[in-house]
Design a protein around this motif. Structure first.
Motif: not given
Ligand code: SAH
Ligand code: SF4
Ligand code: F3S
Length: 469
Positions: A52-53, A315-316, A345-349
């Motif tokens: 997920i992250r 957030v973010g 927020y974690s950008p996921r491929p």
């Protein structure tokens, strides 16, 4: 090589992975694998992973590094270790995982793990890595054994729905778990009865979008979640029902009514909103506005005035302005949450948001997260403190660390340490639903004492939920 006999399953991520890990253990038991909680003791280690992250996914690789060392030590002593990766990292990375971590023997996705016995044989035959990340046409649920491998917990999980068709722009779940699919009601009811017969007293129905449940009913008609909950409530010895996770968009009138009508359905709901800004919700493709969320909460509170809410926040998110973030804080102030999870927020491929313009700097995300978490912590502490002095039904789940102490939960999912030092031997046991007076609140738990009923015995709670003082 002698046949491996002990399996250690390490679970990351959400409750659906917890459920899947239990099924994996059940699936492999008839193949001669006994579960062990000690990795040092294991012949096979399965990591059931979460994508997920970024942090969640990276944890898997550090774990695989440790397992490789364990394998080397074993091999130096003439033994071996078989390493499997299941779950959402397996699905998302597939053969790329084998390139980055060649020590892995088996890779299996969340919809294909019923084929693990076959994969183990394939690996034993070829001595090379075996991979299955299909979304098979057959449902794994039809292929899993019906026997429980071990007694269930007092509070058990039951997956009723899987996958997601919502495609929020930040989220990997639609890719790792596949399209929304619901299990037939009869299979769920049968599994629930098995769990209850073996000692479970609470069941949490699981799904990535559990309230989008639409399964075939016994006569072929479609059942929604409310109807399923109604049928489960008729299982006598089942005392409490919960469900998670819900999407605000799918919280229809029937489910709201179930919160008014079904006493066993607990007045606590995890209903993630993610953001308090309509612009951000649009960019997230959440398909609901803040007003939709407000109205849903109003309807729930009208149906069940004491309902407590929990949520997830990000957030973010790309493009989130200071004003958007303030709107999230304002929505939290307005709604009031008993509990919440919040993430940077974690950008996921492969997800649309990862390539959106306006990615925020990490330090800004961290600042916003800290501010939001401080507010959420104040709210959950206030919610905990407000229960002190109240009389509440508590489902006892396990013995506590101190003699005479039991640990259970309130209807609002709060952990409670119940002091019952003077209870007669055998009087209170896990599985009992009793009434207690809450005496103190701590950060993560409450303290309570049982109310005395007739002859000094603890007072049982008559219902799945009693509306106590
Ligand atoms: N199906 C549930 C949530 C599943 S994921 C729902 O729709 O609400 C659990 C939580 O992880 C999400 O609610 C979200 O808050 C968080 N999350 C998902 N993807 C994320 C990402 N890329 N970065 C940070 N948090 C994320
Ligand atoms: Fe992910 Fe959105 Fe589906 Fe939840 S609803 S699983 S956040 S895509
Ligand atoms: Fe993680 Fe997969 Fe659950 S990505 S949150 S384990 S559905």
């Amino acid at each position: 090589m002698t046949e491996p006999r002990k399996i250690h399953i390490k679970t990351f991520g959400c409750q659906m992975n917890v459920y899947d890990s239990e099924r994996i253990a059940e699936l492999l038991a008839p193949q001669g694998f006994a579960e062990t909680s000690d990795v040092e003791d294991a012949d096979v280690v399965v990591l059931n992973t979460c994508h997920i992250r970024e942090k969640a996914a990276e944890k898997v690789y550090s774990e695989l590094g440790r397992l490789q060392q364990l394998r080397r030590r074993r091999q130096a002593a003439g033994g071996d270790l078989l390493i499997g990766v299941a779950g959402c990292v397996a699905q998302a990375e597939g053969s790329a995982l084998l390139e980055r971590a060649p020590q892995v023997d088996i890779v299996v996705g969340p919809q294909a793990y019923h084929r693990l016995p076959e994969l183990l044989h394939r690996h034993a035959r070829s001595r090379s890595a075996a991979l299955d990340t299909d979304f098979p046409l057959e449902s794994k649920f039809d292929r899993l054994p019906e026997e429980l491998a071990a007694a269930p917990d007092i509070s058990a999980f039951l997956t009723v729905q899987e996958g997601c068709d919502k495609f929020c722009t930040f989220c990997v779940v639609p890719y790792t778990r596949g399209a929304e699919a619901s299990r037939p009601a009869a299979a769920i009811l049968a599994e629930a009865r098995r769990l209850v017969d073996a000692g479970a007293r609470e069941i949490t129905l699981l799904g990535q979008n559990v309230n989008a449940y639409r399964g075939a009913g016994p006569a072929g008609e479609a059942w929604d979640l409310a109807r399923l909950i109604g049928a489960l409530a008729e299982i006598d010895a089942l005392r409490r029902i919960r469900y998670t996770t819900s999407h605000p968009r799918d919280l229809g009138a029937a489910l709201v009514a179930a919160h008014r009508e079904v006493e066993k359905l607990m007045p606590f709901l995890h209903l993630p909103v993610q953001s308090g800004s309509d612009a951000v919700l649009r960019a997230m493709n959440r398909r609901h506005t803040t007003d939709d969320y407000r109205r849903t909460v109003e309807r729930l509170r009208r149906a069940r005035p004491d309902i407590a809410l929990s949520s997830d926040f990000i957030v973010g998110f790309p493009g989130e302005s200071e004003r958007d973030f303030r709107a999230t804080l304002a929505l939290v102030e307005e709604i009031g949450f008993a509990q919440a999870f919040s993430f940077k927020y974690s950008p996921r491929p492969g997800t649309p948001a990862a390539s959106m313009r306006g990615q925020l700097k990490d330090h800004l995300k961290s600042e916003r997260l800290a501010e939001l978490q401080a507010l959420l912590a104040r709210q959950s502490a206030a919610f905990q403190a407000a229960t002190v002095g109240r009389i509440l039904p508590v489902l006892l789940e396990r013995p506590g660390r101190h003699p005479g102490q039991l640990v259970g939960r309130t209807p609002y999912l709060q952990a409670v340490h119940v002091a019952a030092p003077h209870a007669r031997p055998g009087d209170l046991i896990p599985g009992d639903l009793i009434e207690v007076r809450i005496t103190a609140s701590h950060a993560h738990s409450l303290a309570a004492e049982p109310l005395a009923g007739r002859a000094g015995a603890a007072r049982r709670s008559p219902q799945g939920y009693a509306a106590c003082a």
